[in-house]
Design a protein around this motif. Sequence first.
Motif, PDB file in Angstrom:
ATOM      1  N   GLN A  54       0.847  -1.176   0.000  1.00 42.87           N
ATOM      2  CA  GLN A  54       0.000   0.000   0.000  1.00 42.87           C
ATOM      3  C   GLN A  54       0.889   1.234   0.000  1.00 42.87           C
ATOM      4  O   GLN A  54       1.725   1.411   0.879  1.00 42.87           O
ATOM      5  CB  GLN A  54      -0.907  -0.006   1.225  1.00 42.87           C
ATOM      6  N   ALA A  55       0.720   2.098  -0.997  1.00 44.94           N
ATOM      7  CA  ALA A  55       1.508   3.318  -1.091  1.00 44.94           C
ATOM      8  C   ALA A  55       1.038   4.313  -0.038  1.00 44.94           C
ATOM      9  O   ALA A  55      -0.150   4.435   0.239  1.00 44.94           O
ATOM     10  CB  ALA A  55       1.371   3.920  -2.482  1.00 44.94           C
ATOM     11  N   THR A  56       1.985   5.019   0.568  1.00 47.14           N
ATOM     12  CA  THR A  56       1.647   6.029   1.574  1.00 47.14           C
ATOM     13  C   THR A  56       1.779   7.436   1.016  1.00 47.14           C
ATOM     14  O   THR A  56       1.382   8.392   1.660  1.00 47.14           O
ATOM     15  CB  THR A  56       2.552   5.882   2.813  1.00 47.14           C
ATOM     16  N   SER A  57       2.344   7.564  -0.177  1.00 48.11           N
ATOM     17  CA  SER A  57       2.433   8.868  -0.821  1.00 48.11           C
ATOM     18  C   SER A  57       2.125   8.694  -2.302  1.00 48.11           C
ATOM     19  O   SER A  57       2.111   7.586  -2.816  1.00 48.11           O
ATOM     20  CB  SER A  57       3.827   9.470  -0.625  1.00 48.11           C
ATOM     21  N   GLY A  58       1.893   9.792  -2.963  1.00 44.36           N
ATOM     22  CA  GLY A  58       1.535   9.737  -4.371  1.00 44.36           C
ATOM     23  C   GLY A  58       0.151  10.282  -4.576  1.00 44.36           C
ATOM     24  O   GLY A  58      -0.565  10.590  -3.619  1.00 44.36           O
ATOM     25  N   PRO A  59      -0.263  10.411  -5.815  1.00 42.87           N
ATOM     26  CA  PRO A  59      -1.583  10.986  -6.080  1.00 42.87           C
ATOM     27  C   PRO A  59      -2.718  10.082  -5.605  1.00 42.87           C
ATOM     28  O   PRO A  59      -2.641   8.866  -5.693  1.00 42.87           O
ATOM     29  CB  PRO A  59      -1.603  11.139  -7.601  1.00 42.87           C
ATOM     30  N   ARG A  61      -6.329   8.558  -5.970  1.00 42.32           N
ATOM     31  CA  ARG A  61      -7.209   8.190  -7.083  1.00 42.32           C
ATOM     32  C   ARG A  61      -8.537   7.679  -6.550  1.00 42.32           C
ATOM     33  O   ARG A  61      -8.630   7.212  -5.426  1.00 42.32           O
ATOM     34  CB  ARG A  61      -6.559   7.084  -7.919  1.00 42.32           C
ATOM     35  N   TYR A  74      -7.727   5.304  -3.361  1.00 43.21           N
ATOM     36  CA  TYR A  74      -6.436   4.644  -3.175  1.00 43.21           C
ATOM     37  C   TYR A  74      -5.332   5.548  -3.676  1.00 43.21           C
ATOM     38  O   TYR A  74      -5.573   6.542  -4.347  1.00 43.21           O
ATOM     39  CB  TYR A  74      -6.419   3.301  -3.904  1.00 43.21           C
ATOM     40  N   ARG A  75      -4.101   5.202  -3.344  1.00 45.52           N
ATOM     41  CA  ARG A  75      -2.939   5.957  -3.807  1.00 45.52           C
ATOM     42  C   ARG A  75      -2.137   5.101  -4.779  1.00 45.52           C
ATOM     43  O   ARG A  75      -1.912   3.930  -4.524  1.00 45.52           O
ATOM     44  CB  ARG A  75      -2.038   6.349  -2.646  1.00 45.52           C
ATOM     45  N   ASP A  76      -1.716   5.738  -5.862  1.00 43.25           N
ATOM     46  CA  ASP A  76      -0.785   5.098  -6.773  1.00 43.25           C
ATOM     47  C   ASP A  76       0.615   5.193  -6.186  1.00 43.25           C
ATOM     48  O   ASP A  76       0.923   6.142  -5.473  1.00 43.25           O
ATOM     49  CB  ASP A  76      -0.787   5.788  -8.142  1.00 43.25           C
ATOM     50  N   ALA A  77       1.440   4.226  -6.473  1.00 45.97           N
ATOM     51  CA  ALA A  77       2.825   4.294  -6.023  1.00 45.97           C
ATOM     52  C   ALA A  77       3.496   5.503  -6.660  1.00 45.97           C
ATOM     53  O   ALA A  77       3.317   5.787  -7.838  1.00 45.97           O
ATOM     54  CB  ALA A  77       3.566   3.018  -6.380  1.00 45.97           C
ATOM     55  N   ALA A  78       4.272   6.217  -5.874  1.00 40.19           N
ATOM     56  CA  ALA A  78       4.933   7.447  -6.372  1.00 40.19           C
ATOM     57  C   ALA A  78       6.070   7.134  -7.313  1.00 40.19           C
ATOM     58  O   ALA A  78       6.627   6.128  -7.398  1.00 40.19           O
ATOM     59  CB  ALA A  78       5.438   8.272  -5.209  1.00 40.19           C
TER      60      ALA A  78
END
Length: 78
Positions: A54-59, A61, A74-78
């Motif tokens: 689970q990404a903790t940063s990034g845009p 969505r 959810y967050r996309d991987a940065a």
Amino acid sequence: ERWIRSVREECLDKVLIINQAHLRRVMREYIAFFNTARPHQGIDQQIPVPPASQATSGPLRCRNVLGGILHDYYRDAA
């Protein structure tokens, strides 16, 4: 009883079910959302089946579930 209330309020009260096949498809999609994206009060706002990573940063969505009745953020991987 709690699950039945959740599925009725969040899904079935908002969808006109055409036939048994349609009901099965709607329920499959709702159950996947319920177990992999929807936070649960009983487990401290966590999801029952957490994602592998689970990404903790990034845009941030948004994914529409059941044609936009429900939303999964959810967050996309940065």
